[in-house]
Scaffold this motif. Sequence first.
Motif, short mmCIF file in Angstrom:
data_model
loop_
_atom_site.label_atom_id
_atom_site.label_comp_id
_atom_site.label_asym_id
_atom_site.label_seq_id
_atom_site.Cartn_x
_atom_site.Cartn_y
_atom_site.Cartn_z
N ALA A 44 0.84 -1.21 0.00
CA ALA A 44 0.00 0.00 0.00
C ALA A 44 0.87 1.26 0.00
CB ALA A 44 -0.93 -0.01 1.21
N TYR A 45 1.94 1.24 0.77
CA TYR A 45 2.85 2.39 0.81
C TYR A 45 3.51 2.60 -0.54
CZ TYR A 45 7.06 5.09 1.73
OH TYR A 45 8.06 6.03 1.66
N ARG A 46 3.93 1.52 -1.19
CA ARG A 46 4.58 1.65 -2.50
C ARG A 46 3.62 2.23 -3.54
NH1 ARG A 46 9.31 0.10 -4.36
NH2 ARG A 46 8.51 1.65 -5.81
N ARG A 47 2.35 1.88 -3.46
CA ARG A 47 1.36 2.48 -4.36
C ARG A 47 1.27 3.99 -4.13
NH1 ARG A 47 -3.09 -1.01 -2.73
NH2 ARG A 47 -2.14 -3.01 -3.05
N MET A 48 1.34 4.37 -2.85
CA MET A 48 1.31 5.79 -2.51
C MET A 48 2.56 6.49 -3.03
SD MET A 48 -0.65 8.02 -1.12
CE MET A 48 -1.79 6.86 -0.41
N VAL A 49 3.71 5.86 -2.90
CA VAL A 49 4.96 6.43 -3.40
C VAL A 49 4.88 6.60 -4.91
CG1 VAL A 49 7.43 5.99 -3.75
CG2 VAL A 49 6.40 5.61 -1.51
N ASP A 50 4.37 5.60 -5.59
CA ASP A 50 4.24 5.70 -7.04
C ASP A 50 3.36 6.90 -7.42
OD1 ASP A 50 5.85 3.49 -7.33
OD2 ASP A 50 4.18 2.08 -7.62
N ARG A 51 2.31 7.12 -6.66
CA ARG A 51 1.42 8.28 -6.92
C ARG A 51 2.17 9.58 -6.68
NH1 ARG A 51 -1.68 10.88 -9.81
NH2 ARG A 51 -3.20 12.19 -8.79
N VAL A 52 2.97 9.64 -5.60
CA VAL A 52 3.77 10.84 -5.31
C VAL A 52 4.75 11.10 -6.44
CG1 VAL A 52 5.57 11.78 -3.78
CG2 VAL A 52 3.53 10.70 -2.80
N LEU A 53 5.41 10.05 -6.90
CA LEU A 53 6.39 10.20 -7.98
C LEU A 53 5.72 10.65 -9.28
CD1 LEU A 53 8.70 7.11 -7.36
CD2 LEU A 53 8.98 9.46 -6.55
N GLN A 54 4.55 10.12 -9.57
CA GLN A 54 3.82 10.52 -10.78
C GLN A 54 3.47 12.01 -10.73
OE1 GLN A 54 0.43 7.94 -10.83
NE2 GLN A 54 1.52 6.23 -11.78
N LEU A 55 2.99 12.45 -9.59
CA LEU A 55 2.65 13.87 -9.44
C LEU A 55 3.89 14.74 -9.63
CD1 LEU A 55 0.17 13.77 -6.43
CD2 LEU A 55 -0.37 14.39 -8.79
N HIS A 56 4.99 14.33 -9.02
CA HIS A 56 6.23 15.11 -9.11
C HIS A 56 6.73 15.16 -10.55
CE1 HIS A 56 9.96 16.95 -7.85
NE2 HIS A 56 10.65 15.99 -8.46
N GLU A 57 6.70 14.02 -11.23
CA GLU A 57 7.18 13.97 -12.61
C GLU A 57 6.27 14.73 -13.56
OE1 GLU A 57 7.58 9.77 -13.20
OE2 GLU A 57 9.42 9.68 -12.00
N ALA A 58 5.00 14.87 -13.18
CA ALA A 58 4.05 15.64 -14.00
C ALA A 58 4.15 17.13 -13.73
CB ALA A 58 2.63 15.15 -13.74
N GLY A 59 5.06 17.52 -12.85
CA GLY A 59 5.24 18.94 -12.54
C GLY A 59 4.33 19.44 -11.44
N GLN A 60 3.59 18.57 -10.82
CA GLN A 60 2.69 18.96 -9.73
C GLN A 60 3.40 18.73 -8.39
OE1 GLN A 60 -0.59 16.37 -10.62
NE2 GLN A 60 -1.54 17.85 -12.01
N THR A 61 4.50 19.46 -8.21
CA THR A 61 5.36 19.24 -7.05
C THR A 61 4.65 19.58 -5.74
OG1 THR A 61 7.28 19.70 -8.43
CG2 THR A 61 7.61 19.79 -6.06
N ALA A 62 3.87 20.64 -5.73
CA ALA A 62 3.16 21.03 -4.49
C ALA A 62 2.20 19.92 -4.06
CB ALA A 62 2.41 22.34 -4.69
N GLU A 63 1.49 19.35 -4.99
CA GLU A 63 0.57 18.26 -4.67
C GLU A 63 1.34 17.01 -4.21
OE1 GLU A 63 0.49 19.94 -7.51
OE2 GLU A 63 -1.48 20.87 -7.67
N ALA A 64 2.48 16.76 -4.88
CA ALA A 64 3.30 15.61 -4.51
C ALA A 64 3.84 15.77 -3.09
CB ALA A 64 4.46 15.44 -5.50
N VAL A 65 4.31 16.98 -2.76
CA VAL A 65 4.84 17.23 -1.41
C VAL A 65 3.72 17.10 -0.38
CG1 VAL A 65 5.83 19.01 0.09
CG2 VAL A 65 6.80 18.60 -2.18
#
Length: 157
Positions: free
Chosen positions: A121-142
């Motif tokens: 479950a945590y790895r799924r969350m990390v993948d979501r964080v990384l996707q947001l960051h790579e999409a340029g949505q750094t504030a949402e990722a943080v």
Amino acid sequence: MYPRSLNFSLSLVFVFFFLLVAVLGSFSIERLSEFNRSSADVRDVWLPATRVIGDLNNFTSDFRAAEGRYLLSSASESAASKRELESLSHSVEQAQAAYERLRRSPAASGLYARFKDGWIAYRRMVDRVLQLHEAGQTAEAVNLYRTASQASYDVVN
């Protein structure tokens, strides 16, 4: 020999002490074999499990820190941070495989199953964080890193 003679009395005392030493020796050998079984259990089960669990704990906490570094990294550092995450992910998988090969109690197996589910479950969350960051949505990722990802990691840790 007469029942009241000195030779008879000394012989009787000698036989009594000999039997006492034999009984105590047999008891001691039995207790020593029990101690040996316990020591072997510590050597074969608990020490390897403790080592692997320590490695797993270190790798998971390093992974969490690497996740944060990735979010804070500049564009030039991003690739190195991504490789670090992949390397730590591989290390966690190796530690999990090593733990799964060990003999363990049913209680330990239950705890490990909870950890494994939480890690997925945590790895799924990390993948979501990384996707947001790579999409340029750094504030949402943080924000996701600080909230849901942290809560998911806390369950695992």
